[in-house]
Structure formats: structure tokens, C-alpha cells
Design a protein around this motif. Structure first.
Motif, PDB file in Angstrom:
ATOM      1  N   PRO A  57      -5.543   7.486   2.869  1.00  0.00           N
ATOM      2  CA  PRO A  57      -4.112   7.671   2.590  1.00  0.00           C
ATOM      3  C   PRO A  57      -3.268   6.915   3.619  1.00  0.00           C
ATOM      4  N   VAL A  58      -2.176   6.325   3.159  1.00  0.00           N
ATOM      5  CA  VAL A  58      -1.359   5.524   4.074  1.00  0.00           C
ATOM      6  C   VAL A  58      -0.273   6.383   4.734  1.00  0.00           C
ATOM      7  N   ALA A  59       0.134   5.935   5.902  1.00  0.00           N
ATOM      8  CA  ALA A  59       1.182   6.652   6.633  1.00  0.00           C
ATOM      9  C   ALA A  59       2.554   6.223   6.126  1.00  0.00           C
ATOM     10  N   LEU A  60       3.464   7.175   6.072  1.00  0.00           N
ATOM     11  CA  LEU A  60       4.844   6.875   5.708  1.00  0.00           C
ATOM     12  C   LEU A  60       5.747   7.338   6.860  1.00  0.00           C
ATOM     13  N   GLU A 119       0.823  -1.201   0.000  1.00  0.00           N
ATOM     14  CA  GLU A 119       0.000   0.000   0.000  1.00  0.00           C
ATOM     15  C   GLU A 119       0.862   1.258   0.000  1.00  0.00           C
ATOM     16  N   GLN A 120       1.980   1.173   0.731  1.00  0.00           N
ATOM     17  CA  GLN A 120       2.898   2.314   0.760  1.00  0.00           C
ATOM     18  C   GLN A 120       3.525   2.535  -0.609  1.00  0.00           C
ATOM     19  N   TYR A 172       0.964   3.985  -2.970  1.00  0.00           N
ATOM     20  CA  TYR A 172       0.726   5.398  -2.655  1.00  0.00           C
ATOM     21  C   TYR A 172       1.843   6.269  -3.232  1.00  0.00           C
ATOM     22  N   ASN A 212       1.139  11.536   6.850  1.00  0.00           N
ATOM     23  CA  ASN A 212      -0.055  10.861   7.377  1.00  0.00           C
ATOM     24  C   ASN A 212       0.172  10.097   8.682  1.00  0.00           C
TER      25      ASN A 212
END
Ligand SMILES: Nc1ncnc2c1ncn2[C@@H]1O[C@H](COP(=O)(O)OP(=O)(O)O)[C@@H](O)[C@H]1O
Ligand SMILES: [Mg+2]
Lengths: 481, 253
Positions: free
Chosen positions: B95-98, A429-430, A433, B147
Motif C-alpha cells: 500500500p502506498v503512503a498518502l 501509484e497514489q 490506490y 500508510n
């Protein structure tokens, strides 16, 4: 000074008189110009004797070396870590002492193309490249070092190479040398004690805070990149010092065995931060013993980054012996194909209200192998102590491997222990994105990896942090051989 | 080759998409012309996010038949990052966290990647500043991790910040409005409206007609069980609000 007449403990008795004839036998001269010294291959009492005499060391140091050699010869190989790789080390085929001038005489043409390419990609200046590849002994930052040294001298700070330290501050060295890591500690510490050369000697007087990091890099003209460095740092009461060794650029070495010993002594209320970034070429066995004694109210921080090498075994340790002492161990290990990073930490809580925070990050890629090996011991009576251990591993593909061996021995009940270990893969998913923002897969992975080690990177001085991120990028692109 | 001005930005034809072996989109048709804003409405599970994922190229979503043509080109073979570089942008519903990746670094890399050229820090800074202002985002946002620990509203604002920085030709907004309070909704709407131009197109995916009071769509489509079951003008949104989705479900049945 007498020759070999001092009392020797039993084990080294057989060496009495050995080397008395070294002058004639090996044709060494005392005048500086004739220095071109390389010990024969392999290690025995004769070699140790020669090294010590050649350096004109005091008898006690020669004794220390001989005794340590006995320990080395009698101790079995560690039976943990990568035993297969360890047992493949050919101790007979190594020069245990090579003088700096000799060591640096490596030919630029012999430096592998992959290493040269990496220098190119990292944009490392020409002069520096040659130094890093061991081609030249001198580097322009020597000038910087000299002015730095003057400032330090005014404060009473000693920052020199270990050989000079032994000559000029013999009493201090004698008192502390092996006081933190005795030769008996492990086979490689014993070997280092027997054949050590180079490394740093640092003493910071009471209450002195050294504002800028002391970088071994600045005194690169000496032997600090030797195979068997020996470093001793003493921070006196209430003082503060940050020492940095290594650099992110790949360090090419034709010597395959590197075994350093680093001893830190943090007196009450002092702070020592020791930052390491090592990026040895992939032929190197990097077997290091690092330990600190932390007295009351002191703070010791190991910031340890390991890239490169074939096998690294390194477990920075802190012995918290005074009330309220604090240990911080923050490490990153990056392993790629044919590499094993066996790293970790060791903290001994031997006084009340001592605290430790251990953060380990490992990244494995292309079949690389990362191992975290940690020991935390809380002795009875260390009440009110706090331990926080966090190990995170990031695997970049299915071929790579990560193992975690945390050991906790807690003999006091009034303590707080937190432990967390995670193994993750780069998230789909990262990646999705980031790619939806135009980054290709390599760039996206690099960003994720750099984010993963950010808790480490942010502790580094700016220029190191930038270089490290860039280096990881090159690793991701598979640009490093 | 057709006249550029007449080429739709997006043309989805008879699109069938499966996830994990289950068919979600079942023959979807949609044409979005340049300069247009389309709203896609539908209740949870109708396939809205699946459509956005298929257009963006999420590899987990398998296109079993049909085509997605963007700017006159079938993009089936384009990887996600290539679509992004071609001007497609998706504002993620989740939205995904980075962790460890700062917003500023992330934006810089995204802008560089999409433009195919580095933006000098001198030009980058004022651009960011301007957009932060539009979105009512504090400067401190820039040094936070993408995020990571963001509230729902903060995540959506960051999506909008990225959109403004990247200036996409096709912006897909997947429920950017949900979970926003009225002030945030207005700010987000301003950002979307600011991006409207005759060359660009927008696909506003939503659950409620609320956002459509601020972003007036040219066309409204209702998605039900993987197909568009009804299309119309802005009024359709109001009708849906009044009658609920059951109204169309009965129709479709
Ligand atoms: N990654 C996925 N894996 C499995 N099922 C999925 C996945 N994504 C969506 N679905 C299923 O597809 C259907 C439509 O989902 P989605 O496109 O997210 O709808 P919406 O966005 O309209 O709420 C739902 O039944 C959902 O459970
Ligand atoms: Mg959805």
C-alpha cells in the motif's frame, strides 16, 4: 499645522507649494458628506500631495510620501521575477487613491460570472459575496468587530485601520512607520509608501496575550482591501498576537495593481503570527513587501497562502536581530493557467543562536508557474544559529513549471544549515490506490494536493482550513474561471 | 440473461497481460462463484500481483487478450474507480503512503465514493469504531496519515479496515498475510471470514499456506509462470507446503 513649509530633502524640493490650491482646483470640501474622491490616473507629486491633504495627514507623513515617490520614480523595475509581466504594468493607467465609498460602488452586474459561480460553489452567504466582490462596503461582521474591539481596548490593545492609527496614535506610528521597510527597499515598497491607504495598525502592550486571532476581515467596512494597504504591527515585550488577513474566497478586484507593505516589530520575548490567505482574481498583480524585525527571544511566524492573481511576488522576511529569536515561514502557492506565483522568503540571522524554519509548498497546474525564491543570510557572529529550509513543489501536469532559487550566504562557521528541495508529480501509484477506493481522478488528485499542503492547512483556523480545501477541490474540477 | 445466483462473481478467461512489453500472464483461466473463497498460491514473480492489478484495472498493466468478466459484465472498459464502485476491492501487497491525508478523511471519502452517497458522521463513527475493534486497531490510527510511516503490519490492518468499511463483493487480498505475526494474522483472518457471505467472493493470494489454516478456501490454485498449473481443494495447500513449488515445476516442465 503649517502647510508645505517643512524642510524637504532635495529630491522632493520641487513639490513645495504644490497642491496648495487643491481645494479650489479640485472642488474638494472638508465636510464628510462630500466625500467622493478618486485621484486622477497615474502618479506624481500632485497626486501624492492630494492624497495626503485629503486625509489631513501631518506634515511629516506628507514628506514621507513625497520622498518615497521620488524613490519610486527613480528606481528601475526589478530585473528578476517575471520581468515580462512586471514591465507590462501600465502605471499611468491606475487610480492610486480611491476612497472606500467610491471603491465599493462596483456594480454586481460587472462582477465576472466565473467569480459569482465560485461564490455559489463555496456556499458563501449573499451579503458576504457582495462584499468580496467589492459591491458593498458593509458587512455584518462589523458587529462582531465592535464587541471584539471593546474587549481589546480593556487590554490596551490597539487594532484599527492605519489611517485611524495615524490620527489617533501619531507618535507611535511616526516612530515605527518605515522603520522596518524603508521606501528605498524596493520600487513597490516605495510606491506603497507614497500612496498607501488602509491596512491595519496593531499595538499589543507588554505581556498581553491576545487570545483570539485579529482578523482584518472583521473590519472590512474600512479600507483594508485597498490597493496599497499599509500594515504595522508592534508586539511589545512578552506579548503574543495572531493577525489574519484575507480570506480564501476569491476576491474580485477591478484594480489590477495591489502593492501592500507589512511591517512587524516583535519586541523581546514576544510572538507574532501573521496569517495570509489571498485569492485575488486573475487580473491582479500582487506585489507585496512583508518584513519583520525579531528581537531577542521573540518569535515571528509568517503563514502565507497565495492563490489567484496574475502575478504574485512576495517574500516574507524576518530579520533576527536579537539572541535566540526564531523565524517560521510557511507558505503555499497555487498557480494555474496564466498565473505566476513568485514567492519565497528571506531570513537574516544577525544575532547568536537564532533559528529559522522555512517551509515552502508550491502547486502548479494547467501551465501555471511557481517559483520559489529564498534568501538566508547568516552574519558573522550569529554562532549557534540553525537554519532549516524545505521547498516542495508538486506539478499536476507536464505543462506546468516550477523553479527554485534558494540562496544561502553564511558568514559564520558555527551554524547548522539544512536544506531540502523536492519536485514531484502526482504519483501514479497514489492515484491508482485512491481510485481503487472509488475516488475518481479529480477527487483523488484533490486529496493528494490537500495532503501535500496539509502542513500549511493545519496551521490555519478551522474555518479557513475547510474553505481552503474546498477551494482546491474547485480548482481541481476546473470549476474556477 | 442468466440466473443471478448462477452468475460467477469473477470469470477470467485466457488472460494475457503484459507490463512494459513483457508478457507476465500467459493465458490464465479462473472462475470464482458467489459465496466462494479461492486461494491463489505461487512463488515470487509468478504473476500473482499482476493478476490482481489486471482485475483492479491498473492502467500500467496491458491486457493483450482474454477477458475479465465481473458479475456477468466484461469490465475491460471500466476505469479503476468504476470497478471499485461496482464492488471490487484490492488489498494491496504494498500500500502506498498518502502524506497529509488522514486515515479518517480517506475512509470517509472512500465510503462516500463507493456507496455513491455520503454517510452521515453519526452513522460513520460507530461503524469505524466497530471495525477498529475487530482489527484491534487503536483509535489514534484515525488521525495518522495514510500508510505514512506505518509498519508492515499496520499497513495490512489498514487495508483490512478499508475492506470492512467498503464491504466489497469481490475482495482480492494480495499477500495480506505476509510479514504478519501470528496475532495479526488471526485478526486479519477474522476480518476476512467475517466478510464471507453467499453473495460475496474472495481471492486470497498468498505465498504460504499459513493463512489458509485460518481462512479455509473452497478452492486452491497454483500459479506458475503466468498460468494456473494446478487446482484443487484445501488439501492442495498442504501438499504444496510439504513438497514445495519444485514439485509442480517438474510437472509443468
Ligand atoms: N510494473 C512492473 N514493471 C515491470 N515488471 C513487472 C511489473 N510488475 C511485475 N513485473 C514483473 O512481472 C513478474 C511477475 O510479477 P508479480 O505479478 O508481481 O509476481 P508475484 O506477485 O507473483 O510475486 C515479475 O517478473 C516482475 O518482475
Ligand atoms: Mg506480488
Amino acid at each position: 499645522m503649517s502647510d508645505t513649509t517643512v524642510d524637504r530633502p532635495k529630491g522632493a524640493a520641487g513639490t513645495a507649494g504644490l497642491g496648495d490650491d487643491y481645494d479650489t482646483k479640485y472642488g474638494f470640501h472638508d465636510d464628510e458628506s462630500a466625500y467622493d474622491f478618486k485621484s486622477k490616473k497615474g502618479v506624481d507629486h500632485e497626486v501624492v500631495e492630494m492624497i495626503s491633504r485629503y486625509k489631513k495627514e501631518p506634515d511629516w507623513m506628507r514628506e514621507v510620501r513625497h520622498n518615497a515617490l521620488d524613490v519610486f520614480l527613480s528606481k528601475p523595475m526589478p530585473t528578476w521575477g517575471s520581468t515580462e509581466l512586471l514591465n507590462s504594468i501600465d502605471f499611468e493607467n491606475i487610480h492610486y487613491y480611491v476612497r472606500a465609498s467610491e471603491r465599493q460602488a462596483q456594480d454586481w452586474d460587472d462582477v465576472p460570472e466565473s467569480v459569482k459561480n465560485t461564490f455559489e460553489k463555496l456556499g458563501i452567504p449573499e451579503a458576504e459575496r457582495k462584499f468580496l466582490a467589492g459591491v458593498t462596503a458593509q458587512y455584518e461582521s462589523e458587529v462582531v468587530y465592535h464587541s471584539l474591539r471593546e474587549d481589546l481596548e480593556k487590554l490596551g490593545v490597539i487594532f484599527t485601520d492605519m489611517d485611524t492609527g495615524l490620527r489617533e496614535y501619531e507618535d507611535v506610528v511616526r516612530e515605527h512607520f518605515t522603520s522596518v521597510i524603508p521606501a528605498e527597499d524596493n520600487k513597490f515598497a516605495a510606491l506603497n509608501t507614497a500612496v498607501w491607504s488602509g491596512g491595519s495598525f496593531v499595538y499589543v502592550p507588554k505581556g498581553v496575550e491576545v487570545a483570539i486571532p485579529l482578523q482584518a476581515y472583521f473590519r472590512i467596512n474600512t479600507e483594508n482591501m485597498g490597493q496599497f494597504e499599509r500594515t504595522l504591527i508592534i508586539a511589545d515585550e512578552g506579548s503574543k498576537v495572531h493577525y489574519i488577513e484575507g480570506c480564501t474566497a476569491p476576491t474580485y478586484s477591478s484594480d489590477s495593481l495591489h502593492s501592500a507593505v507589512v511591517e512587524l516589530i516583535a519586541r523581546p520575548g514576544s510572538t507574532i503570527r501573521y496569517t495570509t490567505i489571498q485569492n485575488w482574481s486573475k487580473n491582479v498583480y500582487n506585489l507585496v513587501t512583508k518584513r519583520a524585525i525579531a528581537e531577542a527571544g521573540s518569535r515571528v511566524e509568517w503563514i502565507d497562502g497565495n492563490l489567484g492573481s496574475k502575478l504574485t511576488m512576495k517574500y516574507p522576511a524576518v530579520y533576527l536581530v536579537g539572541e535566540g529569536a526564531h523565524a517560521e515561514i510557511l507558505s503555499v502557492a497555487f498557480s494555474s493557467s496564466d498565473q505566476h506565483q513568485d514567492a519565497g522568503s528571506k531570513v537574516i540571522h544577525a544575532a547568536p543562536r537564532t533559528t529559522s524554519v522555512i517551509t515552502s509548498k508550491s502547486i502548479s497546474k494547467d501551465g501555471g508557474r511557481g517559483t520559489y525564491r529564498g534568501l538566508v543570510k547568516v552574519h558573522e557572529g550569529a554562532e549557534g544559529s540553525k537554519v532549516n529550509v524545505k521547498c516542495d513543489a508538486l506539478l499536476l501536469d507536464d505543462r506546468s513549471r516550477s523553479d527554485t532559487y534558494p540562496t544561502m550566504e553564511v558568514d559564520d562557521e558555527a551554524v547548522s544549515i539544512e536544506h531540502e528541495a523536492t519536485v514531484s508529480k502526482v504519483g501514479e501509484e497514489q492515484l491508482y490506490y485512491l481510485m481503487s477506493r472509488g475516488l475518481d481522478q479529480d477527487a483523488a488528485t484533490t486529496l493528494i494536493v490537500n495532503g501535500f499542503i496539509e502542513p500549511f492547512t493545519k496551521e490555519l483556523p478551522m474555518e479557513y482550513a475547510v474553505e481552503l480545501n474546498r477551494l482546491i477541490q474547485l480548482e481541481m474540477e476546473g470549476a474556477i474561471g | 440473461m442468466s440466473d443471478e445466483t448462477n452468475t460467477p462473481v469473477l470469470e477470467v478467461s485466457d488472460l494475457h497481460v503484459s507490463v512494459g512489453g513483457k508478457e507476465i500472464l500467459k493465458g490464465l483461466n479462473l472462475t470464482v462463484g458467489a459465496g466462494e473463497t479461492h486461494a491463489i498460491m505461487g512463488r515470487n514473480g509468478s504473476g500473482k500481483s499482476t493478476l490482481s492489478a489486471a482485475i483492479m484495472g491498473n492502467p500500467r498493466y496491458e491486457i493483450t487478450s482474454g477477458t475479465i468478466v465481473y458479475g456477468g459484465q466484461d469490465i475491460a472498459e471500466l476505469a479503476v474507480h468504476e470497478r471499485a464502485r461496482a464492488g471490487v476491492f484490492l488489498s494491496f501487497q504494498y500500500p502506498v503512503a498518502l502524506p497529509g491525508v488522514s486515515v479518517v478523511n480517506f475512509l470517509r471519502q472512500a465510503v462516500r465514493a463507493v456507496r455513491g452517497d455520503d454517510v452521515p458522521i453519526k452513522a460513520f463513527r460507530p461503524l469505524v469504531k466497530e471495525n477498529l475493534k475487530i482489527l484491534d486497531i487503536p483509535q489514534t490510527f484515525m488521525t495518522r496519515y495514510v500508510n505514512d510511516g506505518f509498519s508492515g503490519g499496520e499497513k495490512k490492518r489498514l487495508e483490512m479496515l478499508q475492506m470492512l468499511m467498503l464491504q466489497p463483493t469481490l475482495a482480492i487480498l494480495d499477500e495480506t498475510d505476509s510479514g504478519l505475526d501470528i496475532d495479526a494474522l488471526k485478526v486479519v483472518s477474522t476480518a476476512i471470514n467475517g466478510l464471507r457471505s453467499e453473495k460475496r467472493a474472495q481471492l486470497v493470494i498468498t505465498h504460504y499456506q499459513r493463512i489458509l489454516q485460518y481462512v479455509t478456501p473452497d478452492h486452491v490454485h497454483v500459479l506458475l509462470d503466468g498460468q494456473i498449473v494446478k487446482s484443487g481443494g484445501p488439501d492442495l495447500a498442504h501438499e504444496l507446503e510439504k513438497h514445495g513449488y519444485e514439485w509442480l515445476e517438474k510437472d509443468a516442465a
